[in-house]
Scaffold this motif. Structure first.
Motif, PDB file in Angstrom:
ATOM      1  N   TYR A 125       0.838  -1.200   0.000  1.00  0.00           N
ATOM      2  CA  TYR A 125       0.000   0.000   0.000  1.00  0.00           C
ATOM      3  C   TYR A 125       0.877   1.255   0.000  1.00  0.00           C
ATOM      4  O   TYR A 125       0.600   2.214  -0.724  1.00  0.00           O
ATOM      5  CB  TYR A 125      -0.933  -0.021   1.213  1.00  0.00           C
ATOM      6  N   HIS A 126       1.945   1.244   0.774  1.00  0.00           N
ATOM      7  CA  HIS A 126       2.869   2.382   0.831  1.00  0.00           C
ATOM      8  C   HIS A 126       3.545   2.602  -0.522  1.00  0.00           C
ATOM      9  O   HIS A 126       3.687   3.751  -0.969  1.00  0.00           O
ATOM     10  CB  HIS A 126       3.917   2.150   1.926  1.00  0.00           C
ATOM     11  N   VAL A 127       3.961   1.514  -1.168  1.00  0.00           N
ATOM     12  CA  VAL A 127       4.557   1.621  -2.508  1.00  0.00           C
ATOM     13  C   VAL A 127       3.539   2.252  -3.464  1.00  0.00           C
ATOM     14  O   VAL A 127       3.878   3.137  -4.255  1.00  0.00           O
ATOM     15  CB  VAL A 127       5.033   0.251  -3.037  1.00  0.00           C
ATOM     16  N   TYR A 128       2.294   1.826  -3.373  1.00  0.00           N
ATOM     17  CA  TYR A 128       1.237   2.385  -4.216  1.00  0.00           C
ATOM     18  C   TYR A 128       1.071   3.887  -3.967  1.00  0.00           C
ATOM     19  O   TYR A 128       1.000   4.678  -4.908  1.00  0.00           O
ATOM     20  CB  TYR A 128      -0.080   1.639  -3.956  1.00  0.00           C
ATOM     21  N   LEU A 129       1.022   4.270  -2.685  1.00  0.00           N
ATOM     22  CA  LEU A 129       0.845   5.689  -2.355  1.00  0.00           C
ATOM     23  C   LEU A 129       2.023   6.554  -2.789  1.00  0.00           C
ATOM     24  O   LEU A 129       1.851   7.725  -3.118  1.00  0.00           O
ATOM     25  CB  LEU A 129       0.639   5.863  -0.846  1.00  0.00           C
ATOM     26  N   HIS A 130       3.209   5.977  -2.776  1.00  0.00           N
ATOM     27  CA  HIS A 130       4.427   6.731  -3.079  1.00  0.00           C
ATOM     28  C   HIS A 130       5.070   6.277  -4.382  1.00  0.00           C
ATOM     29  O   HIS A 130       6.279   6.412  -4.570  1.00  0.00           O
ATOM     30  CB  HIS A 130       5.409   6.603  -1.909  1.00  0.00           C
ATOM     31  N   TYR A 131       4.256   5.776  -5.279  1.00  0.00           N
ATOM     32  CA  TYR A 131       4.783   5.261  -6.543  1.00  0.00           C
ATOM     33  C   TYR A 131       5.531   6.340  -7.321  1.00  0.00           C
ATOM     34  O   TYR A 131       6.525   6.051  -7.985  1.00  0.00           O
ATOM     35  CB  TYR A 131       3.657   4.672  -7.400  1.00  0.00           C
ATOM     36  N   HIS A 132       5.081   7.582  -7.212  1.00  0.00           N
ATOM     37  CA  HIS A 132       5.761   8.676  -7.912  1.00  0.00           C
ATOM     38  C   HIS A 132       7.214   8.825  -7.456  1.00  0.00           C
ATOM     39  O   HIS A 132       8.053   9.298  -8.218  1.00  0.00           O
ATOM     40  CB  HIS A 132       4.995   9.993  -7.722  1.00  0.00           C
ATOM     41  N   GLN A 133       7.531   8.405  -6.239  1.00  0.00           N
ATOM     42  CA  GLN A 133       8.909   8.417  -5.765  1.00  0.00           C
ATOM     43  C   GLN A 133       9.627   7.124  -6.136  1.00  0.00           C
ATOM     44  O   GLN A 133      10.802   7.140  -6.494  1.00  0.00           O
ATOM     45  CB  GLN A 133       8.956   8.614  -4.253  1.00  0.00           C
TER      46      GLN A 133
END
Length: 136
Positions: free
Chosen positions: A86-94
């Motif tokens: 979920y964190h990867v999804y939220l911060h995919y732009h990074q």
């Protein structure tokens, strides 16, 4: 080589590569730490082996240890990985800005480990249910 040994080789190889890359590059450290937190289940797994080899498989300690393993595994190796993805999804732009090798590690290593964790969790549930049924 047995499937268990292959799992061990894959698990430790992927983990070692990811930790080394994270330390050397500075990329993906949060995800590396999240995966390393899952090792909090190791003492309970080792205790399970000690209880079994010392003939205490029918003891209350063995049952309590099984329940602790179930809870710890659920939190540290199932729910934490759900949060990681979920964190990867939220911060995919990074994540997309990482070097391609680091980017692949962020997806491949946790996915492979999560698959292994789910397979083991199924065995933990089956073993716990079997142990509880025997206690009745």
């Amino acid at each position: 080589m047995s499937w268990y040994l292959w799992f061990q080789v894959i698990h430790h190889s992927l983990s070692g590569i990811a930790v080394a890359y994270s330390m050397a590059s500075g990329e993906g450290q949060l995800y590396t730490y999240m995966v390393l937190i899952s090792e909090i289940t190791t003492p309970e797994i080792n205790m399970r082996w000690f209880l079994d080899t010392s003939g205490m498989k029918k003891s209350a300690s063995y049952l309590i240890n099984g329940v602790v393993i179930f809870i710890a595994w659920l939190v540290a190796r199932v729910l934490l990985f759900v949060y990681l993805f979920y964190h990867v999804y939220l911060h995919y732009h990074q994540v997309i800005e990482m070097h391609i090798f680091g980017y692949l590690l962020v997806f491949v290593v946790p996915a492979a480990l999560a698959l292994m964790n789910l397979m083991w969790f199924g065995k933990i549930i089956k073993g716990l249910l079997k142990t509880i049924a025997k206690k009745r």
